[in-house]
Write a protein that holds these residues in place. Structure first.
Motif, PDB file in Angstrom:
ATOM      1  N   LEU A  53       0.820  -1.225   0.000  1.00  0.00           N
ATOM      2  CA  LEU A  53       0.000   0.000   0.000  1.00  0.00           C
ATOM      3  C   LEU A  53       0.842   1.258   0.000  1.00  0.00           C
ATOM      4  O   LEU A  53       0.491   2.260  -0.616  1.00  0.00           O
ATOM      5  CB  LEU A  53      -0.910   0.021   1.243  1.00  0.00           C
ATOM      6  N   ASP A  54       1.974   1.225   0.724  1.00  0.00           N
ATOM      7  CA  ASP A  54       2.696   2.480   0.967  1.00  0.00           C
ATOM      8  C   ASP A  54       4.160   2.411   0.559  1.00  0.00           C
ATOM      9  O   ASP A  54       4.982   3.187   1.039  1.00  0.00           O
ATOM     10  CB  ASP A  54       2.595   2.845   2.454  1.00  0.00           C
ATOM     11  N   LYS A  55       4.495   1.459  -0.303  1.00  0.00           N
ATOM     12  CA  LYS A  55       5.898   1.340  -0.737  1.00  0.00           C
ATOM     13  C   LYS A  55       5.952   1.220  -2.253  1.00  0.00           C
ATOM     14  O   LYS A  55       5.045   0.686  -2.879  1.00  0.00           O
ATOM     15  CB  LYS A  55       6.555   0.089  -0.129  1.00  0.00           C
ATOM     16  N   GLN A  56       7.057   1.683  -2.816  1.00  0.00           N
ATOM     17  CA  GLN A  56       7.270   1.489  -4.244  1.00  0.00           C
ATOM     18  C   GLN A  56       7.639   0.028  -4.484  1.00  0.00           C
ATOM     19  O   GLN A  56       8.382  -0.577  -3.704  1.00  0.00           O
ATOM     20  CB  GLN A  56       8.409   2.395  -4.721  1.00  0.00           C
ATOM     21  N   VAL A  57       7.102  -0.561  -5.544  1.00  0.00           N
ATOM     22  CA  VAL A  57       7.394  -1.959  -5.862  1.00  0.00           C
ATOM     23  C   VAL A  57       8.818  -2.072  -6.409  1.00  0.00           C
ATOM     24  O   VAL A  57       9.172  -1.402  -7.378  1.00  0.00           O
ATOM     25  CB  VAL A  57       6.375  -2.511  -6.895  1.00  0.00           C
ATOM     26  N   LYS A  58       9.632  -2.950  -5.762  1.00  0.00           N
ATOM     27  CA  LYS A  58      11.025  -3.074  -6.216  1.00  0.00           C
ATOM     28  C   LYS A  58      11.272  -4.339  -7.040  1.00  0.00           C
ATOM     29  O   LYS A  58      12.295  -4.460  -7.709  1.00  0.00           O
ATOM     30  CB  LYS A  58      11.986  -3.001  -5.034  1.00  0.00           C
ATOM     31  N   ALA A  59      10.347  -5.302  -6.967  1.00  0.00           N
ATOM     32  CA  ALA A  59      10.483  -6.545  -7.751  1.00  0.00           C
ATOM     33  C   ALA A  59       9.155  -7.292  -7.657  1.00  0.00           C
ATOM     34  O   ALA A  59       8.283  -6.940  -6.861  1.00  0.00           O
ATOM     35  CB  ALA A  59      11.628  -7.402  -7.214  1.00  0.00           C
ATOM     36  N   THR A  60       9.034  -8.341  -8.470  1.00  0.00           N
ATOM     37  CA  THR A  60       7.839  -9.183  -8.429  1.00  0.00           C
ATOM     38  C   THR A  60       8.207 -10.586  -7.945  1.00  0.00           C
ATOM     39  O   THR A  60       9.321 -11.069  -8.206  1.00  0.00           O
ATOM     40  CB  THR A  60       7.164  -9.283  -9.810  1.00  0.00           C
ATOM     41  N   VAL A  61       7.267 -11.214  -7.229  1.00  0.00           N
ATOM     42  CA  VAL A  61       7.473 -12.568  -6.710  1.00  0.00           C
ATOM     43  C   VAL A  61       6.236 -13.400  -7.086  1.00  0.00           C
ATOM     44  O   VAL A  61       5.104 -12.946  -6.903  1.00  0.00           O
ATOM     45  CB  VAL A  61       7.661 -12.580  -5.180  1.00  0.00           C
ATOM     46  N   HIS A 123       2.555 -13.986 -17.993  1.00  0.00           N
ATOM     47  CA  HIS A 123       1.643 -12.931 -18.444  1.00  0.00           C
ATOM     48  C   HIS A 123       1.867 -11.663 -17.611  1.00  0.00           C
ATOM     49  O   HIS A 123       1.903 -10.557 -18.144  1.00  0.00           O
ATOM     50  CB  HIS A 123       0.191 -13.430 -18.308  1.00  0.00           C
ATOM     51  N   VAL A 124       2.030 -11.838 -16.301  1.00  0.00           N
ATOM     52  CA  VAL A 124       2.264 -10.693 -15.408  1.00  0.00           C
ATOM     53  C   VAL A 124       3.708 -10.222 -15.525  1.00  0.00           C
ATOM     54  O   VAL A 124       3.981  -9.024 -15.634  1.00  0.00           O
ATOM     55  CB  VAL A 124       1.957 -11.060 -13.939  1.00  0.00           C
ATOM     56  N   ARG A 125       4.622 -11.184 -15.534  1.00  0.00           N
ATOM     57  CA  ARG A 125       6.049 -10.855 -15.517  1.00  0.00           C
ATOM     58  C   ARG A 125       6.443  -9.981 -16.717  1.00  0.00           C
ATOM     59  O   ARG A 125       7.289  -9.092 -16.609  1.00  0.00           O
ATOM     60  CB  ARG A 125       6.858 -12.158 -15.524  1.00  0.00           C
ATOM     61  N   TYR A 126       5.825 -10.230 -17.881  1.00  0.00           N
ATOM     62  CA  TYR A 126       6.160  -9.470 -19.088  1.00  0.00           C
ATOM     63  C   TYR A 126       5.171  -8.345 -19.374  1.00  0.00           C
ATOM     64  O   TYR A 126       5.204  -7.741 -20.445  1.00  0.00           O
ATOM     65  CB  TYR A 126       6.288 -10.410 -20.283  1.00  0.00           C
ATOM     66  N   SER A 127       4.283  -8.053 -18.435  1.00  0.00           N
ATOM     67  CA  SER A 127       3.356  -6.935 -18.624  1.00  0.00           C
ATOM     68  C   SER A 127       4.143  -5.621 -18.561  1.00  0.00           C
ATOM     69  O   SER A 127       5.241  -5.550 -18.001  1.00  0.00           O
ATOM     70  CB  SER A 127       2.272  -6.953 -17.541  1.00  0.00           C
ATOM     71  N   THR A 157      16.828 -16.420 -18.897  1.00  0.00           N
ATOM     72  CA  THR A 157      16.872 -15.033 -18.417  1.00  0.00           C
ATOM     73  C   THR A 157      15.543 -14.561 -17.815  1.00  0.00           C
ATOM     74  O   THR A 157      15.433 -13.425 -17.365  1.00  0.00           O
ATOM     75  CB  THR A 157      17.224 -14.091 -19.585  1.00  0.00           C
ATOM     76  N   THR A 158      14.533 -15.433 -17.791  1.00  0.00           N
ATOM     77  CA  THR A 158      13.203 -15.010 -17.330  1.00  0.00           C
ATOM     78  C   THR A 158      13.211 -14.618 -15.858  1.00  0.00           C
ATOM     79  O   THR A 158      12.559 -13.656 -15.460  1.00  0.00           O
ATOM     80  CB  THR A 158      12.166 -16.148 -17.535  1.00  0.00           C
ATOM     81  N   TRP A 159      13.935 -15.380 -15.032  1.00  0.00           N
ATOM     82  CA  TRP A 159      13.825 -15.225 -13.574  1.00  0.00           C
ATOM     83  C   TRP A 159      15.135 -14.750 -12.964  1.00  0.00           C
ATOM     84  O   TRP A 159      16.200 -15.304 -13.238  1.00  0.00           O
ATOM     85  CB  TRP A 159      13.383 -16.546 -12.940  1.00  0.00           C
ATOM     86  N   THR A 160      15.044 -13.740 -12.118  1.00  0.00           N
ATOM     87  CA  THR A 160      16.214 -13.200 -11.420  1.00  0.00           C
ATOM     88  C   THR A 160      16.718 -14.196 -10.382  1.00  0.00           C
ATOM     89  O   THR A 160      17.922 -14.301 -10.133  1.00  0.00           O
ATOM     90  CB  THR A 160      15.845 -11.876 -10.717  1.00  0.00           C
ATOM     91  N   GLY A 161      15.785 -14.917  -9.750  1.00  0.00           N
ATOM     92  CA  GLY A 161      16.185 -15.875  -8.718  1.00  0.00           C
ATOM     93  C   GLY A 161      15.030 -16.782  -8.333  1.00  0.00           C
ATOM     94  O   GLY A 161      13.872 -16.558  -8.723  1.00  0.00           O
TER      95      GLY A 161
END
Length: 324
Positions: A53-61, A123-127, A157-161
């Motif tokens: 709610l109150d933070k900038q998104v830094k990555a997706t999980v 679908h989400v990761r490449y949005s 290369t799709t996933w950082t970790g």
């Protein structure tokens, strides 16, 4: 008398926290939750997102739950924790689980099941909104097995970790399906594949250390409590062997965590992955005396140790690889 006893039986609340409206609960946790269905050629997936709610998104999980579970009830506590740290979290009920399509807990083709969840995650990761952010796959228990299949099905290369919590790569001896049973059912030309006929080793009791949390998890109205299906056990045994044979193909950074008192998946699952993976950046955490369900089922002080380790690991990888 009958009506009196019926009145005394407590109704299962709509959510583990009770009757508080969902929007209110999620806001109280500092996250925004949304739920929807994602159409795939293999059926509809129930999906959820948890955004800070109150933070900038830094990555997706992208999170995958374990056998018989779903992305709601207590599993979502993991999603909420990650979201409050500044991560956009996406989760999908596996086919045959929770509110997704499919025969309940039938895992007869795990490659297909993994590919179906992966179609939503990609679908989400490449949005447009998230394509330039670091992206991590997270799998708990059998969800770790599905997550590893998703990793193998993706471009390198799709996933950082990758993150694994008590992953199922090695089946403990007491949990192994009887070869005799599988052989006998196999003689029925696949007719028995969907039968819920395999011995049930009461996995929930072996997974959860905290008795109060065990009660909450056991009360999940969407949890599968039937016997394992023949095809599910056959397929899990096959895929575990396949993953063990291909550990060396793992090159992504990863963290895998396990408790020494895990009675559902072998700690050797995490140890073998750590030893055999080709990744240059790999981390293993073993927790003395902890059970299978490290975040949902341990006393809070234990769960907090695991969450702290996970947060430190993922924050560091976002810092390290975020600009790549």
């Amino acid at each position: 008398m009958a009506s009196e006893s019926a009145e005394q039986k407590p109704e299962t609340p709509p959510n583990f926290w009770g009757d508080m409206p969902e929007d209110e609960y999620y806001a109280s946790q500092g996250v925004k939750n949304s739920q929807s269905y994602f159409e795939t050629p293999n059926g509809k997936l129930f999906t959820q997102s948890f955004l800070p709610l109150d933070k900038q998104v830094k990555a997706t999980v992208y999170m995958t739950h374990g056998y018989g579970s779903d992305t709601g009830w207590l599993f979502q506590k993991i999603c909420i924790h990650f979201s409050t740290w500044g991560y956009a979290v996406f989760a999908a009920d596996l086919l045959g689980h929770g509110r997704s399509d499919g025969l309940r807990c039938y895992m007869g083709d795990m490659e297909k099941i993994a590919a179906t969840s992966l179609s939503f995650f990609k679908h989400v990761r490449y949005s447009e909104e998230y394509k330039d952010l670091p992206a991590f796959l997270f799998g708990e228990s059998m969800g770790g097995l599905a997550t590893m299949l998703m990793y193998f099905q993706s471009e390198p290369t799709t996933w950082t970790g990758l993150m694994f919590s008590a992953p199922l790569f090695v089946i403990p001896e007491p949990m192994k399906p009887s070869k005799l049973h599988l052989f006998a059912y196999g003689l029925l030309f696949g007719l028995a594949d969907t039968w819920a006929a395999m011995p049930d080793n009461k996995m929930v009791g072996k997974a959860i250390k905290d008795p109060e949390k065990l009660k909450i998890i056991a009360s999940n109205p969407r949890r599968y409590a039937g016997k394992p299906r023949v095809g599910t056990m056959r397929e899990i045994a096959r895929v575990c062997q396949y993953i063990q044979d291909n550990f060396s193909k793992v090159t992504a950074p990863f963290l895998t965590v396990h408790g020494t008192a895990d009675g559902v998946t072998c700690p050797s699952s995490s140890k073998l992955l750590y030893e055999k993976a080709s990744s240059e950046d790999k981390s293993l955490k073993i927790y003395e005396g902890m059970y299978h369900s490290l975040i949902q089922g341990e006393p809070d002080e234990n769960a907090d140790i695991v969450l702290k380790d996970m947060r430190e690991w993922i924050d560091e990888r976002v810092e390290r690889y975020g600009s790549n």
